[in-house]
Design a protein around this motif. Structure first.
Motif, mmCIF file in Angstrom:
data_model
loop_
_atom_site.group_PDB
_atom_site.id
_atom_site.type_symbol
_atom_site.label_atom_id
_atom_site.label_comp_id
_atom_site.label_asym_id
_atom_site.label_seq_id
_atom_site.Cartn_x
_atom_site.Cartn_y
_atom_site.Cartn_z
ATOM 1 N N UNK A 108 -6.344 -10.434 -2.078
ATOM 2 C CA UNK A 108 -7.338 -9.732 -1.250
ATOM 3 C C UNK A 108 -6.771 -9.403 0.121
ATOM 4 N N UNK A 109 -6.024 -10.349 0.689
ATOM 5 C CA UNK A 109 -5.407 -10.117 1.996
ATOM 6 C C UNK A 109 -4.346 -9.018 1.888
ATOM 7 N N UNK A 110 -3.581 -9.038 0.811
ATOM 8 C CA UNK A 110 -2.566 -8.014 0.557
ATOM 9 C C UNK A 110 -3.189 -6.615 0.548
ATOM 10 N N UNK A 111 -4.340 -6.503 -0.146
ATOM 11 C CA UNK A 111 -5.013 -5.201 -0.229
ATOM 12 C C UNK A 111 -5.591 -4.791 1.119
ATOM 13 N N UNK A 112 -6.196 -5.745 1.807
ATOM 14 C CA UNK A 112 -6.864 -5.437 3.074
ATOM 15 C C UNK A 112 -5.880 -4.998 4.145
ATOM 16 N N UNK A 113 -4.697 -5.588 4.143
ATOM 17 C CA UNK A 113 -3.675 -5.266 5.157
ATOM 18 C C UNK A 113 -2.708 -4.184 4.676
ATOM 19 N N UNK A 114 -2.916 -3.707 3.434
ATOM 20 C CA UNK A 114 -2.020 -2.700 2.838
ATOM 21 C C UNK A 114 -0.567 -3.172 2.883
ATOM 22 N N UNK A 115 -0.374 -4.390 2.406
ATOM 23 C CA UNK A 115 0.947 -5.028 2.425
ATOM 24 C C UNK A 115 1.994 -4.182 1.710
ATOM 25 N N UNK A 116 3.177 -4.123 2.315
ATOM 26 C CA UNK A 116 4.291 -3.395 1.716
ATOM 27 C C UNK A 116 5.556 -4.251 1.792
ATOM 28 N N UNK A 117 6.548 -3.871 1.006
ATOM 29 C CA UNK A 117 7.837 -4.539 1.079
ATOM 30 C C UNK A 117 8.519 -4.169 2.401
ATOM 31 N N UNK A 118 9.266 -5.087 3.003
ATOM 32 C CA UNK A 118 9.967 -4.770 4.252
ATOM 33 C C UNK A 118 11.105 -3.776 4.016
ATOM 34 N N UNK A 119 11.466 -3.072 5.069
ATOM 35 C CA UNK A 119 12.543 -2.087 4.969
ATOM 36 C C UNK A 119 12.016 -0.723 4.602
ATOM 37 N N UNK A 120 12.906 0.234 4.496
ATOM 38 C CA UNK A 120 12.512 1.590 4.165
ATOM 39 C C UNK A 120 12.121 1.701 2.699
ATOM 40 N N UNK A 121 11.065 2.438 2.468
ATOM 41 C CA UNK A 121 10.593 2.628 1.100
ATOM 42 C C UNK A 121 11.504 3.619 0.374
ATOM 43 N N UNK A 122 11.990 3.198 -0.793
ATOM 44 C CA UNK A 122 12.873 4.062 -1.579
ATOM 45 C C UNK A 122 12.074 4.819 -2.631
ATOM 46 N N UNK A 123 12.367 6.078 -2.783
ATOM 47 C CA UNK A 123 11.694 6.920 -3.766
ATOM 48 C C UNK A 123 12.590 7.053 -4.986
ATOM 49 N N UNK A 124 12.022 6.775 -6.157
ATOM 50 C CA UNK A 124 12.805 6.892 -7.393
ATOM 51 C C UNK A 124 13.128 8.349 -7.666
ATOM 52 N N UNK A 125 14.375 8.630 -7.988
ATOM 53 C CA UNK A 125 14.786 10.006 -8.262
ATOM 54 C C UNK A 125 14.663 10.316 -9.744
#
Length: 228
Positions: free
Chosen positions: A211-228
């Motif tokens: 619930x906390x993860x969803x509320x804070x919009x938790x993300x992985x640290x670092x730059x988000x990589x986009x799958x090619x």
């Protein structure tokens, strides 16, 4: 006191923290940030996919046909019924359900999934059930808590979500799983009971963290990589 009654008593602190979490309480108030709801759906869709696979592992560990039938029915429940509260959230924020599918799990959800898989593969059926049980159990009690506290009417923005989880048919799933775990615990050694309790406690804690993860919009640290 049954084994699962003891589990509930020992983990009441986490249950109460879940009830009081701003996301959960916000559902009752009808006020949750749209971004938090979208983040929740993205994570929960993939989490439930993993949940069904773990039900499959429970089937592989089941010696009785009635257990195999029960877990098979729960897979169908997730596939065909648990999409309804998701749709309620999606309709509220005006985003199509399909648009929120296929995303990578955030850190907490990823950890939760792997925690359940660990106990399902390394432990017996009792550990598998104990890792799964806090999900339906906490949601059923959330539904009951919000229904009692806020008495939502049909025009409440999250009435469908609340009423779905507050329904007795949802509670019956918890009861069925509790009965199976109680029967297993009666024959389990002290060491096995310890592992079962640990798996249950961690799943309760990860429910709160989800619930906390969803509320804070938790993300992985670092730059988000986009799958090619």
């Amino acid at each position: 006191m049954t084994f699962t009654q003891l589990l509930r008593k020992e983990n009441d602190d986490i249950f109460q923290a879940i009830f009081n979490h701003p996301f959960v309480d916000g559902i009752g108030k009808g006020n949750v940030p749209d971004k938090a709801i979208a983040h929740y759906i993205k994570a929960d869709f993939e989490y439930l996919n993993a949940f069904m696979r773990i039900y499959g592992t429970a089937i592989s560990k089941s010696a009785k046909r009635e257990d195999i039938q029960f877990f098979n029915e729960q897979i169908r429940f997730v596939l065909n019924s648990e999409i309804h509260p998701h749709h309620n959230f999606c309709d509220h924020i005006g985003v199509g359900y399909e648009e929120l599918q296929g995303y990578a799990l955030p850190p907490t959800a990823d950890h939760y999934m792997k925690h359940m898989m660990y106990h399902a593969h390394m432990g017996g059926l009792g550990e598998t059930i104990s890792a799964l049980l806090p999900c339906p159990w906490t949601y059923w009690e959330i539904g009951q808590e919000l229904m009692t506290k806020y008495e939502p009417s049909a025009d409440h923005p999250f009435y469908q979500w609340i009423s779905f989880y507050a329904d007795e048919s949802t509670g019956e799933i918890t009861e069925e799983m509790r009965n199976r775990l109680d029967n297993i615990a009666e024959e389990a050694s002290v060491e096995e009971q310890k592992h079962i309790k640990e798996a249950f406690r961690k799943s309760c804690q990860l429910e709160l963290s989800f619930w906390e993860m969803a509320y804070t919009c938790e993300k992985w640290p670092g730059k988000e990589k986009v799958n090619s």
